[in-house]
Design a protein around this motif. Structure first.
Motif, PDB file in Angstrom:
ATOM      1  N   LEU A 258       0.843   1.497   0.244  1.00 36.50           N
ATOM      2  CA  LEU A 258       2.199   0.962   0.104  1.00 36.50           C
ATOM      3  C   LEU A 258       2.219  -0.557   0.142  1.00 36.50           C
ATOM      4  O   LEU A 258       3.077  -1.199  -0.468  1.00 36.50           O
ATOM      5  CB  LEU A 258       3.097   1.516   1.200  1.00 36.50           C
ATOM      6  CG  LEU A 258       3.479   2.989   1.047  1.00 36.50           C
ATOM      7  CD1 LEU A 258       4.049   3.537   2.349  1.00 36.50           C
ATOM      8  CD2 LEU A 258       4.486   3.163  -0.081  1.00 36.50           C
TER       9      LEU A 258
ATOM     10  N   THR B 247       8.516   0.901  -2.634  1.00 39.14           N
ATOM     11  CA  THR B 247       7.649  -0.141  -2.093  1.00 39.14           C
ATOM     12  C   THR B 247       8.423  -1.427  -1.833  1.00 39.14           C
ATOM     13  O   THR B 247       9.458  -1.676  -2.446  1.00 39.14           O
ATOM     14  CB  THR B 247       6.499  -0.463  -3.073  1.00 39.14           C
ATOM     15  OG1 THR B 247       7.054  -0.821  -4.355  1.00 39.14           O
ATOM     16  CG2 THR B 247       5.560   0.718  -3.236  1.00 39.14           C
TER      17      THR B 247
ATOM     18  N   THR C 118      -0.148  -2.326   6.621  1.00 36.14           N
ATOM     19  CA  THR C 118       0.351  -2.482   5.253  1.00 36.14           C
ATOM     20  C   THR C 118       0.023  -3.840   4.624  1.00 36.14           C
ATOM     21  O   THR C 118       0.014  -3.966   3.400  1.00 36.14           O
ATOM     22  CB  THR C 118       1.885  -2.319   5.206  1.00 36.14           C
ATOM     23  OG1 THR C 118       2.468  -3.291   6.079  1.00 36.14           O
ATOM     24  CG2 THR C 118       2.301  -0.916   5.638  1.00 36.14           C
TER      25      THR C 118
ATOM     26  N   ALA D 146       1.637  -3.353  -3.380  1.00 35.43           N
ATOM     27  CA  ALA D 146       2.577  -3.396  -4.506  1.00 35.43           C
ATOM     28  C   ALA D 146       2.607  -4.804  -5.126  1.00 35.43           C
ATOM     29  O   ALA D 146       1.997  -5.743  -4.605  1.00 35.43           O
ATOM     30  CB  ALA D 146       3.971  -2.993  -4.027  1.00 35.43           C
TER      31      ALA D 146
END
Length: 337
Positions: A328, A157, A192, A331
């Protein structure tokens, strides 16, 4: 040299170099792409994932004009236009139990690292993405612990609290290459919640031994992600039918006690500039999206309806891909790298 049939081979039938070395009793050399942040924490294995096309044509960089030739072809389905498949010999790369890296080249410096925390904010830079249609057809790249071995895996990540900087080498590329990259990067950023920043053009050439810390070129920070076209003379792994490589290089972060991505590469085979336009965009763009998926931590998935499948007709991120990308992006910050 003839090798036994039970040795690991690529889909093309070739025996990888590290397998040949081991078969001959030669110790494989380490590679500087895995430069350790300290003697206590060796670097995470870095394995760029290849994209393969049986239609690849060999061509040298010197012959590239940078202009995409448009051809009119009737009655060609998507499966014929995008028959990309992926080999597995690179994704199996890992630290061995004896701590020796099965790499390609020896490092020239295994201690140089930047001052930790460059560009790191206290909070994430962009809001976390919301998944509209969750789908479990995705897989996350993991990193085997160099001490515990395959039994302990760390997810790959990036910190959402700093921008992923990238540079572009436009040699041999179409005139709108940088713009196409910006569009694809924007898709990954939206999926993301990771911020991307274009750090400008670069003359850095694609290389297997790319150093992740280049203070003479980029200053006291991790080298930005390098995106470029290349050929098999520069990147031997682009030989045969491989048309793309992508992946991230990670460093140990003592704050999260995880390996965190700090830089990476996306290399596209120069022969892709010869391919047809597909629904208004060059054929290389779908490969670019796929490799950017690997860059931020997506692995291959056994679902031909997802872009991250090892083969199939999909050219854009689908529900499973988007679910994985959102995961992802959630994180922790990583001020320790």
């Amino acid at each position: 040299m003839t090798f036994p049939d039970d040795l690991p081979r690529s889909p093309t039938g070739r025996v990888p170099a590290w397998v040949q070395q081991e078969a001959q009793g030669m110790a494989p050399a380490p590679t500087e792409w895995r430069t350790p942040p300290s003697a206590a924490y060796p670097p995470a294995p870095w394995s760029p994932t290849p994209y393969v096309s049986p239609r690849k044509r060999r061509r040298t960089r010197a012959m590239v004009t940078g202009v995409v030739t448009l051809l009119v072809v009737l009655a060609l389905g998507m499966q014929e236009m995008l028959p990309w498949q992926t080999s597995s010999d690179l994704t199996n790369s890992a630290w061995r139990a004896d701590g020796v890296w099965r790499g390609d080249t020896a490092p020239d410096d295994r201690t140089r690292t930047p001052t930790p925390g460059y560009g790191e904010a206290r909070e994430r830079l962009l809001p976390a993405p919301v998944v509209v249609a969750p789908d479990d057809s995705y897989a996350i790249l993991t990193i085997a612990d160099p001490y515990a071995g395959e039994a302990v895996q760390h997810p790959l990540t990036w910190s959402p609290c700093r921008a992923i900087e990238y540079v572009v080498n436009t040699e041999g590329a179409p005139e709108d290459f940088t713009e196409r990259i910006a569009d694809a990067v924007a898709e990954v950023s939206a999926a993301t919640g990771l911020a991307f920043v274009y750090a400008g053009p670069t003359t850095e050439v694609p290389t297997v031994e790319r150093a992740r810390y280049q203070p003479e070129r980029y200053g006291d920070r991790w080298a930005p992600v390098l995106i470029a076209f290349a050929d098999e003379t520069e990147i031997p792994r682009l030989a045969d039918n491989v048309v793309g490589l992508g992946g991230a290089d990670a460093s140990y972060d003592p704050t999260s006690e995880l390996f965190r991505a700090v830089t990476g590469i996306v290399y596209l085979d120069i022969t892709l500039t010869d391919e047809l336009l597909l629904w208004g965009e060059p054929a290389y763009v779908s490969v670019l999206r796929h490799e950017l998926g690997h860059l931020v931590g997506l692995d291959h998935v056994d679902d031909d309806e997802q872009l991250m499948a090892s083969g199939g007709p999909v050219r854009e991120f689908q529900a499973g891909d988007l679910t994985g990308l959102a995961e992802l992006g959630n994180a922790e910050c990583a001020p320790g790298v």
